[in-house]
Design a protein around this motif. Structure first.
Motif, mmCIF file in Angstrom:
data_model
loop_
_atom_site.group_PDB
_atom_site.id
_atom_site.type_symbol
_atom_site.label_atom_id
_atom_site.label_comp_id
_atom_site.label_asym_id
_atom_site.label_seq_id
_atom_site.Cartn_x
_atom_site.Cartn_y
_atom_site.Cartn_z
ATOM 1 N N ARG A 81 111.180 77.124 -41.343
ATOM 2 C CA ARG A 81 110.286 78.289 -41.381
ATOM 3 C C ARG A 81 109.992 78.704 -42.814
ATOM 4 N NH1 ARG A 81 111.509 83.344 -42.098
ATOM 5 N NH2 ARG A 81 113.727 83.017 -41.630
ATOM 6 N N LEU A 82 111.066 78.772 -43.640
ATOM 7 C CA LEU A 82 110.874 79.139 -45.048
ATOM 8 C C LEU A 82 109.988 78.121 -45.760
ATOM 9 C CD1 LEU A 82 114.448 80.368 -46.043
ATOM 10 C CD2 LEU A 82 112.385 81.754 -45.867
ATOM 11 N N LEU A 121 128.857 74.920 -34.261
ATOM 12 C CA LEU A 121 128.304 74.432 -35.524
ATOM 13 C C LEU A 121 126.927 73.821 -35.319
ATOM 14 C CD1 LEU A 121 131.450 72.891 -37.223
ATOM 15 C CD2 LEU A 121 130.098 74.790 -38.065
ATOM 16 N N GLU A 122 126.766 73.142 -34.174
ATOM 17 C CA GLU A 122 125.458 72.544 -33.885
ATOM 18 C C GLU A 122 124.402 73.640 -33.771
ATOM 19 O OE1 GLU A 122 122.994 69.308 -33.406
ATOM 20 O OE2 GLU A 122 125.133 69.331 -33.877
ATOM 21 N N GLU A 123 124.763 74.730 -33.094
ATOM 22 C CA GLU A 123 123.831 75.854 -32.991
ATOM 23 C C GLU A 123 123.540 76.452 -34.359
ATOM 24 O OE1 GLU A 123 122.055 77.053 -30.443
ATOM 25 O OE2 GLU A 123 122.775 75.301 -29.342
ATOM 26 N N LEU A 134 119.411 76.538 -51.970
ATOM 27 C CA LEU A 134 119.270 75.237 -51.329
ATOM 28 C C LEU A 134 120.084 74.180 -52.057
ATOM 29 C CD1 LEU A 134 115.451 75.227 -50.463
ATOM 30 C CD2 LEU A 134 117.370 75.518 -48.890
ATOM 31 N N GLN A 135 120.105 74.249 -53.386
ATOM 32 C CA GLN A 135 120.915 73.298 -54.155
ATOM 33 C C GLN A 135 122.398 73.501 -53.867
ATOM 34 O OE1 GLN A 135 119.666 74.017 -58.174
ATOM 35 N NE2 GLN A 135 117.856 72.703 -58.020
ATOM 36 N N SER A 173 119.991 76.517 -36.132
ATOM 37 C CA SER A 173 119.403 77.776 -36.600
ATOM 38 C C SER A 173 119.060 77.691 -38.078
ATOM 39 C CB SER A 173 120.381 78.928 -36.347
ATOM 40 O OG SER A 173 119.876 80.138 -36.861
ATOM 41 N N LEU A 174 119.996 77.093 -38.858
ATOM 42 C CA LEU A 174 119.744 76.953 -40.293
ATOM 43 C C LEU A 174 118.545 76.050 -40.548
ATOM 44 C CD1 LEU A 174 120.590 77.418 -43.227
ATOM 45 C CD2 LEU A 174 122.165 75.494 -43.016
ATOM 46 N N LEU A 175 118.476 74.936 -39.808
ATOM 47 C CA LEU A 175 117.346 74.021 -39.994
ATOM 48 C C LEU A 175 116.029 74.701 -39.629
ATOM 49 C CD1 LEU A 175 118.900 70.723 -38.579
ATOM 50 C CD2 LEU A 175 118.357 71.229 -40.966
#
Length: 556
Positions: A252-253, A239-241, A346-347, A245-247
């Motif tokens: 990036r976005l 989950l940390e990975e 995102l919401q 990755s999501l962060l």
């Protein structure tokens, strides 16, 4: 007699007054007292600042620190006594905390070597000698030293216990055996011990097996703990990975979206600045020519006026520009749609949260469930069909649309009498009892105002007191809606909610988690109120009304 006295002397009697142990490297002061060399040195080291030294026993003082020499005679004597003791020459020593003391010794008692069951006393080697020499005493029964001789006596006759009664499962003396236990099954303690010893061996074997089973179980639990910890660590790492990755993706976005918007901004600003520059030049030129026209209009030279006018006049017409406009809508339509989708996603991520739930193992067993309670899509999967119960409706409430809609009117409906009907408050309940599940429903209201809530079945139906009004008692929870705002009610306690009014309301009930939430539904979904309670009974959705108000249960 000399031999006896000699045997009663041991190395234990040569002890240091400081450490109370047998002297080690003994030294003797001029006053005659002896100490371990380390002990007396430690004492004097602590008193170095006092400039005087004294004997710890007699307090004789010395102006200078005496020179300490090892007492060789005393050292040899102690070593010989120790060797004599190791060879069995000195079988006696003083009784310690865990030893059985001699009952005959006076003062400091020696350790007992035997206990006499006839005399009911314990003896050291010296005081045991009469038992060894006397023919009468030699017939006494001796055993290893025992500190609990009293338990070997009969409490009634104060005689030694010599018989075991199988009938009463107890040890008795000879007098008991020929009186109270005369007809009982009796044996000697040795026979009983042999029988019980077999039982003890069997029990030891059983206990050994249980120990092995529990040790095996212990190892299994330890292995399980390692697996649990390993599994938890693996899940956390995965989950940390995923979060990292999501962060990174979000970052990036964020950077790319910002750069795209800023790029459009720069292009539009550049275009606008170029237009500003052109307009400023045009204005400057027009002002110059306007000044020439003003100057020309003041001349008295008619010939000069007529010759100069055409060139200035027609040049002004040639310099006119077309319509100039700046696009106020910064982003292209396709990009705006993409960014709108990104905001919604995102919401949705922002709406996820862990909720505590009760598990099947019982009320004390709790778990967690991950839910998105901030987006409508996350709640629609829990939608449940509801229908209004005509038997609970006040007579001024009219049901329609297959009992999905209710309206308050001054004209009464022709309902039959029923004990569940509200006779004072304009209220109605649904048929469905909700418990142990997650349920979501939506409704639309119109008119002066409506109360939306849930209640236990035991809410009062008759009379106009608080005990029968939705939200004004401990059996019900409600949200009152009107064009002026919202008010949350429970147990006659209110909470005003200042948000824009919406005529569509969503209700989410999680019985196991003890959560009841009300949402305003429009282009966005807004949490209005969340009640947290331990729901102990099934809950029934219900509605309360002002006059000329309508509520419709929505089909999801």
């Amino acid at each position: 007699m000399a031999a006896t006295n000699k045997s009663s002397v041991s190395a234990d009697q040569y002890s240091c007054p400081v450490c109370l142990e047998v002297l080690k490297e003994p030294v003797t002061l001029v006053c005659g007292h002896s100490y371990c060399m380390d002990c007396i040195n430690d004492c004097w080291d602590k008193s170095d600042k006092e400039e005087t030294y004294s004997c710890p026993q007699c307090r004789r003082t010395f102006n200078e620190r005496p020179e300490l020499n090892k007492n060789t005679v005393l050292t040899e004597l102690i070593e010989k006594l120790k060797e004599s003791k190791d060879d069995g020459g000195d079988s006696e020593s003083y009784a310690g905390p865990k030893d059985v003391p001699c009952d005959v010794c006076t003062g400091r008692k020696l350790r007992a070597v035997k206990s006499c069951l006839t005399c009911m006393a314990s003896y050291c080697e010296t005081h045991l000698q009469p038992h060894r020499r006397s023919e009468v005493l030699n017939r006494h029964k001796l055993e290893d030293p025992s500190g609990n001789l009293e338990e070997k006596l009969c409490t009634k006759h104060q005689e030694v216990l010599k018989i075991f009664c199988r009938t009463d499962d107890t040890c008795v003396c000879l007098l008991c055996a020929v009186t109270e236990h005369k007809s009982h099954d009796t044996v000697t303690p040795e026979e009983a011990r042999a029988e019980r010893q077999c039982q003890v061996e069997e029990r030891k074997e059983e206990t050994k097996k249980k120990i092995e089973e529990k040790e095996k179980k212990l190892e299994e639990i330890k292995d399980a703990i390692e697996k649990i910890q390993s599994s938890a660590e693996r899940e956390v790492e995965e989950l940390e990975e995923a979060f990292k990755s999501l962060l990174k993706t979000i970052e990036r976005l964020r950077s790319e979206v910002t750069e795209v918007i800023r790029g459009h901004e720069r292009r539009e600003v550049t275009k606008a600045e170029e237009l500003i520059e052109q307009l400023e030049e045009d204005i400057k030129e027009l002002k110059r020519r306007n000044a020439e026209l003003a100057e020309l209009s003041q001349t008295d030279d008619h010939i000069h006026f007529l010759k100069a006018l055409p060139s200035i006049y027609f040049l002004l017409g040639d310099e006119e520009t077309g319509d100039i406009s700046v696009n106020g809508d910064l982003l292209p339509e396709t990009l705006k749609m993409s960014l709108s989708d990104l905001k919604e996603n995102l919401q949705e991520i922002n709406g996820w949260e862990f909720l505590k739930t009760s598990e099947p193992g019982g009320p004390d067993v709790s778990g967690h469930i991950l839910q998105n309670l901030q987006t409508r899509n996350g709640l629609l999967k829990y939608s449940c069909p509801l229908t209004l119960d005509p038997n609970t409706a006040h007579r001024n409430l009219h049901l329609s649309e297959e009992n999905k809609q209710v309206t308050s009117e001054e004209a009464e409906a022709s309902y039959p009498d029923h004990p569940d009907r509200f006779d004072n408050w304009l209220q109605v309940l649904c048929r469905e009892a909700l418990s142990g599940t997650r349920c979501y429903w939506e409704l639309e209201w119109s008119g002066k105002g409506a109360a939306i809530g849930v209640t236990y079945k035991g809410i009062e139906r008759k009379g106009g007191g608080d005990e029968s009004s939705l939200g004004e008692n401990d059996k019900s929870w409600s949200l009152f809606c009107s064009d002026s705002g919202y008010t949350a009610w429970h147990n006659n306690e209110t909470t005003k909610i200042s948000v824009p009014c919406s005529h569509r309301i969503g209700v989410y009930l999680d019985c196991s988690a003890g959560s009841l939430s009300f949402y305003s539904i429009s282009d966005t979904m807004t949490l209005l109120q969340r009640f947290n309670a331990s729901f102990t009974e099934p809950l029934y959705p219900g509605f309360g009304f002002e006059w000329d108000t309508s509520v419709t249960i929505c089909s999801l």
